[in-house]
Design an enzyme around this catalytic site. Structure first.
Site, mmCIF file in Angstrom:
data_model
loop_
_atom_site.group_PDB
_atom_site.id
_atom_site.type_symbol
_atom_site.label_atom_id
_atom_site.label_comp_id
_atom_site.label_asym_id
_atom_site.label_seq_id
_atom_site.Cartn_x
_atom_site.Cartn_y
_atom_site.Cartn_z
ATOM 1 C CB THR A 231 -39.636 11.513 12.788
ATOM 2 O OG1 THR A 231 -38.820 11.286 11.639
ATOM 3 C CG2 THR A 231 -39.156 12.755 13.524
ATOM 4 C CB THR B 134 -14.892 5.394 17.378
ATOM 5 O OG1 THR B 134 -13.972 4.326 17.646
ATOM 6 C CG2 THR B 134 -15.319 5.333 15.924
ATOM 7 C CE LYS C 225 -31.697 14.542 6.187
ATOM 8 N NZ LYS C 225 -31.191 13.144 6.073
ATOM 9 C CG ASP D 31 -18.305 3.056 17.332
ATOM 10 O OD1 ASP D 31 -17.781 2.376 18.248
ATOM 11 O OD2 ASP D 31 -18.323 2.687 16.149
ATOM 12 C CG ASP E 16 -29.038 12.770 9.246
ATOM 13 O OD1 ASP E 16 -28.779 12.596 10.460
ATOM 14 O OD2 ASP E 16 -30.122 12.425 8.722
ATOM 15 C CE LYS F 233 -30.933 9.769 11.811
ATOM 16 N NZ LYS F 233 -30.670 10.104 10.372
ATOM 17 N NE ARG G 103 -43.271 13.130 4.113
ATOM 18 C CZ ARG G 103 -42.035 13.036 4.563
ATOM 19 N NH1 ARG G 103 -41.428 14.114 5.011
ATOM 20 N NH2 ARG G 103 -41.397 11.882 4.572
ATOM 21 N N GLY H 158 -37.559 16.047 2.408
ATOM 22 C CA GLY H 158 -36.956 15.227 1.367
ATOM 23 C C GLY H 158 -37.891 14.989 0.213
ATOM 24 N NE ARG H 159 -39.689 9.772 1.512
ATOM 25 C CZ ARG H 159 -39.971 8.765 2.324
ATOM 26 N NH1 ARG H 159 -40.290 7.574 1.814
ATOM 27 N NH2 ARG H 159 -39.958 8.933 3.622
#
Length: 230
Positions: free
Chosen positions: A117, A73, A37, A69, A64, A66, A178, A207-208
């Site tokens: 989230t 666009t 991502k 508009d 990603d 998001k 997690r 991610g982390r």
């Protein structure tokens, strides 16, 4: 090498500060990860060029951004991402936005963001929403299905409620995942990888817990093994 089917359900968020750091991380992860991502931080620092590189390497790529508009666009921006050959793109789950993105998507799969989230009921109230998280996610899920959107971004806490509403054909992609014992960080509605997959998530975004691990590859392999066993 991890099981391919389970590995494809893990999406690693390249939430790092530079393209160089992302390339180094991808090299470290190697064949342990097949799906990445690219979010706003990296996209605005050259990440769309990296996205093409990843596709050339046979990886799957989730953009990603998001999008939200005016309709024209959103439609044009979606068409640009579709021309790049990307796999997933996020848009906010507002009816006009979703309709415009659908018009520009072609074969690109669209994921509608229901409720972030990092939000809870109090955050929604502070932003002026009359709905709590559960009700707003359900409302937006129904609107996304009606708009022909391919899938949803939602927390793992809503999976068991939303799957019966949208059926088996809609992709459910969940951040807020997690491993057991990991710091929740800025996420407020979380589950472990096995819990999220058991609750019918098609993909989990991590991610982390991987990107900041002492051994990112080992962390990714462990999560894929957890997915296999769920």
């Amino acid at each position: 090498m991890p099981n391919g089917l389970a590995r494809d359900r893990l999406i690693v968020a390249l939430d790092v500060e530079s393209v160089e750091a992302a390339r180094a991380l991808v090299a470290t992860l190697g064949d342990a990860v097949s799906f990445y991502k690219i979010g706003m931080e990296l996209a605005y620092g050259g990440g769309l060029t990296l996205a093409r590189e990843l596709k050339d390497q046979g990886k799957r790529v989730f953009i990603d951004l998001k999008l939200h508009d005016i309709g024209a666009t959103v439609e044009r921006a979606t068409r640009q991402i579709a021309r790049m050959g990307m796999d997933f793109l996020t848009v906010h789950a507002y009816p006009q936005t979703m309709a415009a993105a659908r018009a520009g998507a072609g074969d690109l799969k669209l994921l509608a963001v229901t409720v972030m989230t990092s939000y809870d009921d109090a955050d929604l109230a502070a932003a002026g929403y009359a709905y709590g998280v559960a009700d707003l996610v359900a409302r937006r899920a129904g609107q996304a299905k009606a708009a022909g959107i391919d899938g949803l971004i939602l927390s793992p806490m809503e999976l068991s409620t939303i799957r019966p509403l949208v059926g088996p054909g809609m992709l459910l992609v969940t951040p807020g995942v997690r491993p057991a014992g990991a710091d929740a960080g800025d996420q407020k509605r979380v589950m472990t990888p096995a819990q999220a997959i058991s609750a019918t998530a098609d993909h989990i975004v991590v991610g982390r817990p991987i990107t900041r691990a002492a051994d990112p590859r080992a962390a990714a392999v462990e999560i894929v093994s957890e997915i296999e066993g769920s």
